[in-house]
Design a protein around this motif. Structure first.
Motif, PDB file in Angstrom:
ATOM      1  N   HIS A 301       0.835  -1.212   0.000  1.00 28.65           N
ATOM      2  CA  HIS A 301       0.000   0.000   0.000  1.00 28.65           C
ATOM      3  C   HIS A 301       0.862   1.251   0.000  1.00 28.65           C
ATOM      4  CE1 HIS A 301      -3.699  -2.273   0.924  1.00 28.65           C
ATOM      5  NE2 HIS A 301      -2.874  -3.065   1.570  1.00 28.65           N
ATOM      6  N   MET A 302       2.186   1.062   0.059  1.00 30.47           N
ATOM      7  CA  MET A 302       3.083   2.197   0.280  1.00 30.47           C
ATOM      8  C   MET A 302       4.184   2.289  -0.771  1.00 30.47           C
ATOM      9  SD  MET A 302       3.432   1.180   4.280  1.00 30.47           S
ATOM     10  CE  MET A 302       4.854   2.237   4.555  1.00 30.47           C
ATOM     11  N   PHE A 303       3.963   1.654  -1.932  1.00 38.83           N
ATOM     12  CA  PHE A 303       5.027   1.652  -2.947  1.00 38.83           C
ATOM     13  C   PHE A 303       5.446   3.057  -3.349  1.00 38.83           C
ATOM     14  CE2 PHE A 303       3.807  -2.796  -4.736  1.00 38.83           C
ATOM     15  CZ  PHE A 303       4.586  -3.400  -3.776  1.00 38.83           C
ATOM     16  N   THR A 304       4.510   4.007  -3.300  1.00 38.27           N
ATOM     17  CA  THR A 304       4.853   5.351  -3.780  1.00 38.27           C
ATOM     18  C   THR A 304       5.381   6.258  -2.674  1.00 38.27           C
ATOM     19  OG1 THR A 304       2.632   6.234  -3.432  1.00 38.27           O
ATOM     20  CG2 THR A 304       3.078   5.218  -5.571  1.00 38.27           C
ATOM     21  N   THR A 305       5.637   5.701  -1.469  1.00 40.31           N
ATOM     22  CA  THR A 305       6.204   6.545  -0.425  1.00 40.31           C
ATOM     23  C   THR A 305       7.699   6.742  -0.632  1.00 40.31           C
ATOM     24  OG1 THR A 305       6.641   4.644   0.987  1.00 40.31           O
ATOM     25  CG2 THR A 305       4.562   5.813   1.346  1.00 40.31           C
ATOM     26  N   GLY A 306       8.311   5.878  -1.436  1.00 41.86           N
ATOM     27  CA  GLY A 306       9.747   5.983  -1.643  1.00 41.86           C
ATOM     28  C   GLY A 306      10.539   5.439  -0.474  1.00 41.86           C
ATOM     29  N   SER A 307       9.897   4.827   0.518  1.00 48.15           N
ATOM     30  CA  SER A 307      10.652   4.274   1.641  1.00 48.15           C
ATOM     31  C   SER A 307      10.223   2.839   1.925  1.00 48.15           C
ATOM     32  CB  SER A 307      10.484   5.145   2.881  1.00 48.15           C
ATOM     33  OG  SER A 307       9.128   5.367   3.142  1.00 48.15           O
ATOM     34  N   VAL A 308      10.159   2.057   0.855  1.00 47.98           N
ATOM     35  CA  VAL A 308       9.725   0.667   0.969  1.00 47.98           C
ATOM     36  C   VAL A 308      10.711  -0.200   0.204  1.00 47.98           C
ATOM     37  CG1 VAL A 308       7.968  -0.951   0.173  1.00 47.98           C
ATOM     38  CG2 VAL A 308       7.272   1.187   1.237  1.00 47.98           C
ATOM     39  N   LEU A 309      10.987  -1.375   0.740  1.00 48.51           N
ATOM     40  CA  LEU A 309      11.835  -2.328   0.031  1.00 48.51           C
ATOM     41  C   LEU A 309      10.993  -2.963  -1.082  1.00 48.51           C
ATOM     42  CD1 LEU A 309      14.573  -3.743  -0.096  1.00 48.51           C
ATOM     43  CD2 LEU A 309      13.709  -5.401   1.561  1.00 48.51           C
ATOM     44  N   LEU A 310      11.049  -2.361  -2.259  1.00 54.29           N
ATOM     45  CA  LEU A 310      10.111  -2.729  -3.313  1.00 54.29           C
ATOM     46  C   LEU A 310      10.177  -4.189  -3.742  1.00 54.29           C
ATOM     47  CD1 LEU A 310      10.457   0.498  -5.477  1.00 54.29           C
ATOM     48  CD2 LEU A 310       8.559  -0.091  -3.990  1.00 54.29           C
ATOM     49  N   PRO A 311      11.373  -4.767  -3.995  1.00 52.77           N
ATOM     50  CA  PRO A 311      11.381  -6.152  -4.497  1.00 52.77           C
ATOM     51  C   PRO A 311      10.732  -7.136  -3.519  1.00 52.77           C
ATOM     52  CG  PRO A 311      13.511  -5.118  -4.849  1.00 52.77           C
ATOM     53  CD  PRO A 311      12.713  -4.182  -3.986  1.00 52.77           C
TER      54      PRO A 311
END
Lengths: 538, 275
Positions: A301-311
């Motif tokens: 839910h937070m991919f666009t916060t820029g502070s998430v371990l995306l992979p």
């Protein structure tokens, strides 16, 4: 002639109202849950119609921007916290003891406490509309720092959600103890009805996740009222921390909101296909898998916060598609080779499978992280959650109501009205929510009170609004069917559907403490075995 | 009760087929709506969108067809009990295996795209500082950091700044065919910088600076707006991305610099005045 007054030898009879208020009977509490939650389904529905009316045309001034934010916040809060989550507690309360052959829940008084925490919380949350500054208006996600800015309605919302969380936490403990300790002789864990299994996993999720939400809400309350600065970067706090703790609860909560619905349709599909559930154990493990993986996907839910371990979160989000896919196979395999009839509960179950299929598939778009950068916080996501929670959960709620109505109230809902209800709701649902996919692709953000003329979103929004009102119209045949049923005598036999599970082995409605005697339990379908005159073992 | 007249089944079939068809038509429409994107990064994301869409469509059609087929083929015809099949080994392995293969493939493709779009602008590229506030945007261009038009001797504090209002959408000028780096900031609540034709959004978070780089490839005006609920006038937090040729960009910068810095003050101005 002189007569002697003989005192009537009978138990102490409480007045009906007092009886309902003081009852610790799981069935009466289950019915109370159902009444309560359906009331808030109606309230949330009215709020949804206000939202759709506002968005029907461009630059609308039907409700102001401030009130709009309150309305959609309270729509989601009512639907999630006061309808979907507790409605499963209602079905669970009524059905779990019956399905496992028990006389009641393990802790009847705690059970009553669980229910009676709901009405004050609901009233408190909605009383926000009459206080200065209005009801909570930061979205049901209550993102800080926005949630720090709003009025006292927000504090009322926080307290209400904490109380609702306590209710579901102690309710969860009750369900777990009931299912672990009170199953009928012969009912091993793997002979437990599939609805019970989904309630079990749901209860585990509630027990583990809800306290985290409570902690987050207490922190938010302290931030708002006592200068806590947990989420305030100026005081050393962290804005994104709120999102992490909120979604750590609220993503598992999505499964709390859908798993029991999957359980309900997994009861309905086998009965009206006259076959056992295809891959019972696979279904159980898939349910446990969804529960486990559900704790590792919150940051999608937070991919666009820029502070998430995306992979990591992208991978886990894709992986949760696997147990979900397994369930689709379970349901298809159950229908395959069956002898299928289409009474109203079955129509809603099939509606669930087809709509949940779309809700599962359109979720993969957001799991593909770079696609989510475009779709996040647009109407595409609104479409997705409604395909899961309305096309899924709400269809299951109505399927369950039509299916168990004869058991709970001893009467059957009219089939013609039921089918009309289904048809209108199915069409209305798709007209309301399918266009939202297109609106999302075309860049319409969610939670906006107005959109400009010329944005190109007018036609699809008007269509969606029409669909929303069609859903409202679909409730008319349902209400008529319920009223009509209550005007008729109780005439339903123990087992009107030729069903499989123990609740159909007692009278309709069941007596207090449920059973005079139990059939032997030698598979997950004891009533099927009894009808066939054999225990098949499984 | 056990057997129902055929027309009802036909009706059910018709409804189901129609809804499947409706879904297909609608997905087709959706793909017509899907913006192709105007940046290098958006083009890659659009490719990924199409891959996901096609996979999704194939899965949907196969499962929906199987569902409809089962409902029609196995409707009750007589009172005979069907074979009581519980499922078993190989088929259950397939139930798990097929979805695993699909999601691992999609994950891998997604990650490859993610790596591709994670561009870093060269140090001398244009950098724009975007500040979101309730309820509009500020775009700041440092004179020392304007890409090819940079003034190496400029005072590091010299910047031109465009500030919008909810009633007057600010315009974000970008030169075409050059990488642009955005630095995203907020001092009040969370906002989200969302340009539909970038196929991209990134949040502006108090206490944190987020950044991303894109290379626009098309000139023109593109509407954009805040995508994270930020309060009363969230819906009015719109802006326009105006991609122009480099010389037009330089002319705009010169004009704004003369107006804002010539008077040696950072006058607030909306984009409309900057035209």
């Amino acid at each position: 002639m002189a007569t002697v007054e003989v005192p009537q030898l009978s138990g102490y009879h409480r007045p009906a109202v007092l009886d309902w208020i003081t009852t610790v009977d799981h069935k009466k509490l289950g019915i109370l849950y159902l009444y309560f939650t359906l009331f808030f389904f109606a309230v949330g529905g009215v709020l949804a119609l206000l939202v759709r009316t506002q968005l029907a045309v461009a630059d609308n001034s039907f409700v102001g921007n401030d009130l709009y934010n309150q309305i959609f916040t309270m729509h989601a809060s009512a639907m999630l916290f006061l309808f979907i989550i507790p409605v499963w507690a209602g079905f669970g309360n009524y059905l779990v003891p019956l399905q496992i052959g028990a006389a009641d829940m393990a802790f009847p008084r705690i059970n009553a406490l669980s229910f009676w925490m709901l009405p004050p919380a609901g009233i408190l949350m909605f009383a926000g509309f009459i206080v200065d500054g209005g009801a909570a208006d930061g979205g049901w996600t209550a993102y800080s720092p926005l949630a720090q800015q709003t009025g006292v309605g927000m504090d009322m919302w926080i307290i209400a959600v904490i109380v609702l969380g306590m209710s579901s936490t102690i309710g969860a403990a009750n369900f777990l103890v009931t299912m672990f300790r009170m199953r009928a002789p012969g009912m091993t864990m793997f002979r437990m009805p599939i609805f019970c299994w989904t309630m079990l996993v749901t209860a585990l999720l509630q027990l583990l996740a809800t306290p985290v939400l409570a902690a987050a809400l207490v922190m938010l309350f302290i931030d708002r009222n006592y200068g806590g600065q947990f989420f305030d970067p100026n005081g050393g706090g962290n804005v994104v921390l709120w999102q992490n703790v909120f979604w750590f609860y609220s993503h598992p909560a999505v499964y709390i909101m859908i798993l029991p619905g999957m359980g309900i349709i997994s009861e309905i599909l086998p009965v009206f296909s006259r076959k056992p559930l295809f891959g019972y154990k696979a279904f159980v493990f898939a349910t446990i898998g969804i529960g486990g993986l559900g704790f590792s996907v919150w940051a999608h839910h937070m991919f666009t916060t820029g502070s998430v371990l995306l992979p990591f979160f992208g991978f886990m989000t894709f992986m949760i598609g696997v147990p979900t896919g397994v369930k689709i196979f379970n349901w298809l395999g159950t229908l395959w080779g069956g002898s299928i009839t289409f009474p109203t509960p079955m129509l809603f179950a099939i509606g669930f499978v087809s709509m949940f299929l779309i809700g599962g598939i359109n979720g993969t778009f957001s799991a593909a992280v770079p696609v989510d950068f475009a779709l996040h916080d647009t109407y595409f996501v609104v479409a997705h959650i409604h395909y899961v929670l309305f096309g899924g959960s709400v269809f299951a709620v109505f399927g369950g109501i039509y299916y168990w109505f004869p058991k709970i109230w001893g009467r059957k809902l009219n089939e013609r009205l039921g089918k009309l209800h289904f048809a209108l709701m199915f069409v209305g649902f798709n007209v309301a929510f399918f266009p939202m996919h297109m609106l999302g692709l075309d860049g319409m953000p969610r939670r906006i009170a107005v959109y400009a003329e010329g944005a190109g979103w007018e036609a699809l929004n008007m269509l969606s609004t029409g669909g929303a009102f069609l859903i409202a119209v679909s409730m008319i045949p349902f209400i008529i069917a319920v009223v009509w049923a209550f005007m008729r005598p109780m005439d339903q036999p123990d087992d009107p559907w030729e069903a499989n599970t123990l609740e159909w082995a007692t009278s309709s409605p069941p007596p207090e403490y449920n059973f005079d005697s139990l059939p032997p339990v030698r598979s997950e379908r004891p009533l099927f075995d009894a009808r066939q005159g054999s225990g098949e073992g499984h | 009760m056990l057997s129902m007249p055929l027309p009802r089944h036909l009706r059910l079939l018709a409804v189901t087929l129609a809804s499947g068809l409706l879904a297909l038509v609608a997905i087709g429409t959706a793909s017509a709506i899907q913006p192709r994107g105007i940046t290098d990064e958006a083009h890659k994301m659009n490719d990924l969108f199409w891959i996901v869409l096609i996979v999704a469509l194939v899965v949907f059609v196969l499962v929906a067809a199987a569902l409809v087929y089962a409902l029609v083929r196995y409707r009750r015809k007589d009172d005979e009990l069907p074979e009581q099949f519980h499922g078993g080994g190989k088929i259950e392995v397939a139930m798990v295996g097929v979805p695993v293969l699909i999601v691992i493939a999609l994950f891998t493709i997604s990650m490859l795209t993610l790596i591709e779009i994670d561009d870093k602008a060269p140090d001398d590229a244009l950098t724009i500082e975007v500040t979101g506030f309730q309820f509009s945007w500020q775009f700041a261009y440092k004179m020392s950091d304007l890409g090819t038009n940079s003034d190496p001797n400029a005072d590091p504090d010299d910047a031109i700044s465009i500030i919008g209002t909810p009633q007057n959408d600010p315009i974000l000028y970008l030169p075409v065919d050059e990488p642009v780096e955005f630095l995203l900031k907020s001092n009040d609540v969370i906002h989200s910088f969302y340009v539909k034709d970038f196929l991209y959004k990134l949040d502006l978070i108090p206490g944190r600076v987020n950044s991303f780089t894109v290379t626009p490839r098309e000139t023109g005006d593109f509407s954009a707006q805040c995508a994270e609920l930020c309060g009363t006038n969230h819906a009015l937090m719109r802006f326009v991305v105006r991609v122009v040729e480099r010389d037009e960009f330089d002319a705009w910068v010169a004009q704004e610099a003369a107006r804002q810095l010539g008077e040696d003050t950072l006058v607030s101005s909306s984009g409309k005045q900057g035209d």
